[in-house]
Design a protein around this motif. Structure first.
Motif, short mmCIF file in Angstrom:
data_model
loop_
_atom_site.label_atom_id
_atom_site.label_comp_id
_atom_site.label_asym_id
_atom_site.label_seq_id
_atom_site.Cartn_x
_atom_site.Cartn_y
_atom_site.Cartn_z
N GLN B 191 0.82 -1.11 0.04
CA GLN B 191 0.06 -0.14 0.08
C GLN B 191 0.70 1.42 -0.16
OE1 GLN B 191 -3.12 -0.24 3.06
NE2 GLN B 191 -1.74 -1.86 3.68
N GLU B 192 0.29 2.35 -0.54
CA GLU B 192 1.04 3.58 -0.48
C GLU B 192 1.33 3.98 0.85
OE1 GLU B 192 -1.24 6.96 -1.51
OE2 GLU B 192 0.46 8.21 -2.03
N ALA B 193 0.56 3.77 1.83
CA ALA B 193 1.06 4.36 3.29
C ALA B 193 2.29 3.31 3.81
CB ALA B 193 -0.19 4.01 4.29
N GLN B 194 2.17 2.13 3.61
CA GLN B 194 3.47 1.35 3.75
C GLN B 194 4.82 1.72 3.26
OE1 GLN B 194 1.58 -2.53 2.47
NE2 GLN B 194 1.80 -3.28 4.72
N ILE B 195 4.61 1.91 2.03
CA ILE B 195 5.58 2.42 1.14
C ILE B 195 6.31 3.79 1.61
CG2 ILE B 195 6.61 3.26 -1.12
CD1 ILE B 195 4.27 1.56 -2.44
N GLY B 196 5.27 4.68 2.02
CA GLY B 196 5.62 6.21 2.64
C GLY B 196 6.52 5.79 4.11
#
Lengths: 421, 421
Positions: B191-196
């Motif tokens: 997910q985007e949040a995990q990548i962030g």
């Protein structure tokens, strides 16, 4: 009501991501008679976002902002909204628990950054308190009027859901407006300039009739928009223009409004109780993919064969090795055998085949890139034709698939005319 | 140099057409180190176009305008440009004859409306005097500096050609700038949040390192942009960050920069001298189409079978009627037989199969919409797995095709790990 859309994100101004949200929001708003007059995109930059908001509240009646509400460091929209409205940024408990539920439901790991997403300006209303996509709105006091400013996420699927189920209904609840009706005509086989010449008198001197011309490769779309004080007047006005457009451009028309050439072909196949099988070479599966994009296509789409190798053309379609050796895989003879082979072996009503050179490599003497043969076999007849399409690999396969669908549509409309052509 | 893009057309603000030109122009400009700070769209309306131009010359160093140069009535940009620059609108003979030549060359009928396209503001320079796409530019005198304003057509293919071959070289010829380097990381499975969370420290306190996060369904893209005074300093800075990103996200990385998962899979198949055949049901040809979108794919892509009907699964893949009757077309057993059948019958190294329910209809008890089986057969082994994807018909087929390509990539990277998973 005049509206404005502001999309926020470095990805938009640096061309990393195409701004699908402006596209969607403006389209849906327009279809409800809300006029979007300005669309702008800015980066994740506080001053420039504030600047855009300032300009918007001075010229529009409602504002839809999208982007920058996510969990990562570059998402600053909620913070900037708080500053613009002169409010504190506070954690919203309802919102936080709905995010928690959503993450749990999807079986995803919790990440602390999600907590940040639940911060909104004090007094802001959640757009969908029971949903889990972030989004809130506030009213800007412009003295003579109050301007709703909606802050939506940047993920297209979330924007679409929130706009459709919440934002547009809120906007439509207030304000009197003219009734707007629109019809979209999807055309294939004419240039934009030709279409313009054939239609431009229909809106000349008619302030309530607007005709728009939109290249939408490989189709050209024309919209007729009419305005009137009541629904029935608008319907009447639209019917008059529509019958003129139908009369002038009927033979190039592939679909209207939400329909597509794929869905039209599907409808006609179902009506005639006919089935279809496709043998593709240069299009690599695109024709099958387009036909099966229609829900319910399994009723008429029997199979699709992407016969990329000579061997597969021989084994699956019975294109004999002699034909392949003598005329080549890209030839009239191969196309005919592909269409007839896929029809016979699949025991369907219609066999459709393409073989060609999509490029950029693969050209041979006498067969430049873009050389494509189409063949359609049905009712004991087979039609074949050579085309020379221009463009990139993607454009050539797109044009080929479009022409193939157009053949199907013309065959299903009148097979005598189609085979007589 | 700070740039601005203005796109003109009622089709853009009414959501009929997605603004691909802003997307392209901003992307290309950014990749050359030109910073685009503002993008806006307005309708074909004289006052609003003038207003946008006025704002732009006050805040930007160069301006690219697109749209409204066509032959139809709603195309007014040249006229408005003449008014903005206080010039006469005159017919340009060079331009007219190049349009005539282009129409002739393409074998199209001449339409009087084309004559209008050859009108440009007096003193304006043609962007491509020898080409036939319309487009001109003028310099705005802002006292302390001169601002080039480029007027480009609205057709994406023409914009792209003119921008790439003429506009960007003109802009790059003047002005000193920092050197910018960028790398794009294309990720699938996070997910985007995990990548962030996994990357945000890499740019913290580093003004010359910018990390951007861009959902690009079904992938997530991350860009790392670095700035430095010289090329070798920028390269060095980028290499440091890149190795960190690789280390942290390597297992989710599907491609970098211009490469795609399709082109990567193709490259690996070629390297290993392996061939591939695909049997698709719910994806309807999308996997074949994606694999064959790569030029040169005929070297490894042997065939693709869109086995939509049970009969085609039986006839083409040897999925026995007993399996279909007992377990259904959407089942582990059918998926295995499809993958093994397409591999054996095509005599290729790898057989890949999908079968599932793309929706919105077709769900059965225990098999909701989004149920998909993937199977891959190679090296005398077959792996099969059930997935449950969420979303629309289009999203489910897209996710399925992405997961199938990801399977191929993981198999080609290390088959022991792949089959051991």
């Amino acid at each position: 009501m005049i509206g404005e859309i502001i999309t926020i994100g470095n990805e938009l101004i640096s061309g990393r991501v195409c701004d699908l949200n402006s596209f969607f929001l403006s389209g849906r708003a327009s279809s409800f008679g809300l006029e979007i007059r300005y669309i702008s995109s800015v980066g994740d930059d506080e001053d420039r976002i504030i600047d855009s908001l300032n300009r918007a509240v001075n010229r529009s009646d409602f504002i839809m902002v999208s982007g920058g509400l996510g969990p990562t460091d570059d998402d600053i929209t909620a913070e900037v909204a708080a500053r613009f409205f002169n409010r504190e940024l506070i954690a919203d408990k309802t919102f936080l628990s709905s995010i928690e539920r959503a993450i749990k439901k999807r079986g995803l790991p919790w990440v602390e950054a999600y907590r940040k997403m639940a911060h909104i300006p004090e007094g802001a209303l959640l757009i969908d308190p029971k949903g889990h996509a972030c989004g809130f709105y506030l009213h800007y006091d412009a003295g003579v009027k109050t301007i709703p400013v909606f802050f939506l996420p940047g993920v297209p699927a979330e924007v679409q859901k929130l706009a459709e189920s919440k934002v547009l209904p809120i906007l439509l609840a207030d304000g009197e407006k003219d009734v707007v009706r629109q019809r979209v005509f999807k055309l294939f086989g004419l240039q934009e300039a030709q279409i313009g010449e054939m239609l431009h008198d229909l809106s000349a001197g008619e302030p309530n009739v607007l005709i728009g011309y939109y290249p939408n490769f490989p189709e050209n779309h024309v919209t007729v928009t009419v305005r009137a004080a009541t629904g029935s007047l608008a319907d009447e006005r639209l019917a008059v223009v529509e019958s003129q457009v139908d009369q002038r451009l009927g033979r190039y028309l592939v679909a209207k409004d939400e329909a597509t050439i794929e869905s039209e072909v599907g409808r006609m196949l179902k009506n005639k109780n006919m089935t279809l099988a496709v043998a593709e070479s240069c299009t690599g599966g695109l024709i099958s993919k387009r036909l099966t994009s229609v829900s319910g296509s399994s009723e008429y789409f029997e199979r699709g064969l992407v016969t990329y190798s000579n061997r597969s053309k021989y084994e699956l379609l019975g294109v004999d090795t002699q034909t392949l050796a003598k005329h080549g895989a890209v030839s009239r003879q191969t196309a005919i055998r592909m269409a007839e082979g896929v029809k016979t072996r699949s025991a369907v009503s219609i066999g459709l085949a393409t073989t060609g050179i999509a490029g950029p490599t693969g050209a041979t003497p006498g067969k430049p890139v873009g050389t494509v043969y189409l063949a359609l076999s049905a009712l004991s007849k087979t039609k074949v034709k050579r085309y020379h399409f221009l463009g990139t690999r993607e454009q050539i396969t797109s044009l080929t698939s479009q022409m193939a669908l157009s053949w199907l549509q013309r065959f299903l409309t009148d097979d005598t005319v189609f085979f007589g052509d």
